[in-house]
Scaffold this active site. Structure first.
Site, PDB file in Angstrom:
ATOM      1  N   LEU A 287      39.882  46.613  38.808  1.00  0.00           N
ATOM      2  CA  LEU A 287      40.437  48.070  38.508  1.00  0.00           C
ATOM      3  C   LEU A 287      39.497  49.118  39.148  1.00  0.00           C
ATOM      4  CD1 LEU A 287      40.854  47.055  34.566  1.00  0.00           C
ATOM      5  CD2 LEU A 287      42.949  47.508  36.412  1.00  0.00           C
TER       6      LEU A 287
ATOM      7  N   HIS B 181      32.213  37.294  32.710  1.00  0.00           N
ATOM      8  CA  HIS B 181      32.316  36.776  34.202  1.00  0.00           C
ATOM      9  C   HIS B 181      31.419  35.125  33.875  1.00  0.00           C
ATOM     10  CE1 HIS B 181      32.368  35.967  38.442  1.00  0.00           C
ATOM     11  NE2 HIS B 181      30.902  35.783  38.427  1.00  0.00           N
TER      12      HIS B 181
ATOM     13  N   ASP C   3      32.431  48.526  35.880  1.00  0.00           N
ATOM     14  CA  ASP C   3      32.323  49.910  36.744  1.00  0.00           C
ATOM     15  C   ASP C   3      33.181  49.580  38.117  1.00  0.00           C
ATOM     16  OD1 ASP C   3      30.764  48.284  38.530  1.00  0.00           O
ATOM     17  OD2 ASP C   3      28.756  49.365  37.963  1.00  0.00           O
TER      18      ASP C   3
ATOM     19  N   ASP D  52      32.328  42.872  39.237  1.00  0.00           N
ATOM     20  CA  ASP D  52      31.482  41.858  38.443  1.00  0.00           C
ATOM     21  C   ASP D  52      29.921  42.678  38.410  1.00  0.00           C
ATOM     22  OD1 ASP D  52      33.526  40.093  37.868  1.00  0.00           O
ATOM     23  OD2 ASP D  52      32.836  38.904  39.591  1.00  0.00           O
TER      24      ASP D  52
ATOM     25  N   GLU E   5      31.139  31.339  26.713  1.00  0.00           N
ATOM     26  CA  GLU E   5      31.962  32.659  26.868  1.00  0.00           C
ATOM     27  C   GLU E   5      32.824  32.847  25.701  1.00  0.00           C
ATOM     28  OE1 GLU E   5      34.563  32.970  30.297  1.00  0.00           O
ATOM     29  OE2 GLU E   5      33.599  31.138  31.394  1.00  0.00           O
TER      30      GLU E   5
HETATM   31  C1  GRF Z   1      36.902  32.705  32.469  1.00  0.00           C
HETATM   32  O1  GRF Z   1      36.063  31.769  32.799  1.00  0.00           O
HETATM   33  C2  GRF Z   1      36.252  34.163  32.490  1.00  0.00           C
HETATM   34  O2  GRF Z   1      34.816  34.179  32.533  1.00  0.00           O
HETATM   35  C3  GRF Z   1      36.758  34.579  33.976  1.00  0.00           C
HETATM   36  O3  GRF Z   1      37.982  33.893  33.942  1.00  0.00           O
HETATM   37  C4  GRF Z   1      38.220  32.825  33.217  1.00  0.00           C
HETATM   38  C5  GRF Z   1      39.410  33.116  32.244  1.00  0.00           C
HETATM   39  O4  GRF Z   1      39.553  32.237  31.384  1.00  0.00           O
HETATM   40  N1  GRF Z   1      36.835  35.806  34.230  1.00  0.00           N
HETATM   41  P1  GRF Z   1      40.663  32.275  30.077  1.00  0.00           P
HETATM   42  O5  GRF Z   1      41.939  32.807  30.670  1.00  0.00           O
HETATM   43  O6  GRF Z   1      39.982  33.124  29.303  1.00  0.00           O
HETATM   44  O7  GRF Z   1      40.656  30.884  29.557  1.00  0.00           O
END
Ligand code: GRF
Length: 207
Positions: A98, A114, A146, A150, A179
């Site tokens: 973006l 990320h 930003d 990443d 995550e």
């Molecule tokens: C994740 O590993 C995230 O960190 C990265 O893309 C992947 C997306 O996975 N940006 P999901 O669509 O959330 O399962």
């Protein structure tokens, strides 16, 4: 919590949507501090769309190829989000970069996750990059977005070991579990106004 109204969260996706599901799950449990109101995908085939609809969240598709330029595409994304009253945006596996146009519409209000410990291994296939580099520890990062990929100020990170027998799949799965834990937590911190950004440093208040 402050007396302020919970922010209205828009989630941008392109694929599977497991982070989106973790965010929606946290919201359902009253642990997000924000109200997810719209999921937007640039990919009409994204499995995330059906998952969002199943959870009763409004969905929209904005395809890049329907617009002549990147900035027109970004304006269309902004229009969808603003139309839903969104004031906080989470990128969750959104596969497009973006630019200024989009970020200016939500200043300091766009988060991304990320799958590496930034600033190591930005870009695609971060888990493969970590394995190939031979690091012993990797993880994931939630950061403000930003104009560089990443790159923005870091809100939360979680580390996991890289094990000798790891494949891209096993390492990715270990990172993904983290995550799903830290993304809703980071959104809550921002939504509750407990995050202050000074340059690259992010201060978390009252933890
Ligand atoms: C994740 O590993 C995230 O960190 C990265 O893309 C992947 C997306 O996975 N940006 P999901 O669509 O959330 O399962």
């Amino acid at each position: 919590m402050t007396a302020e109204k919970a922010p209205r969260l828009g989630i941008l996706v392109s694929g599977r949507g497991s982070n989106m599901e973790a965010i929606l799950q946290a919201a359902a449990l009253g642990r997000l501090g924000a109200t997810p109101v719209l999921v937007v995908s640039d990919n009409p085939q994204a499995p995330a769309l059906a998952k969002a609809a199943q959870r009763g969240v409004a969905i929209a598709v904005v395809r890049r190829r329907d617009y002549a330029s990147a900035s027109e595409f970004e304006r269309a994304l902004v229009a969808e989000l603003k139309g839903a009253g969104v004031d906080l945006v989470a990128l969750a596996g959104f596969m497009r970069v973006l630019g200024r146009e989009f970020l200016a519409a939500f200043p300091g209000r766009v988060l991304n996750i990320h799958p590496s410990l930034l600033p190591s291994f930005p870009g695609l296939h971060a888990q493969r990059q970590a394995l190939e580099y031979g690091v012993r520890v990797s993880g994931c990062t939630v950061h403000f977005v930003d104009e560089q990929v990443d790159h923005g100020p870091i809100v939360l990170q979680a580390a996991v070991p890289v094990l000798p027998a790891d494949t891209e799949e096993t390492l990715s799965a270990r990172i993904l579990a983290e995550e799903h834990r830290i993304y809703p937590e980071a959104i809550r911190l921002v939504a509750e106004g407990r995050v202050r950004v000074e340059g690259r440093r992010v201060w978390i208040l009252d933890r």
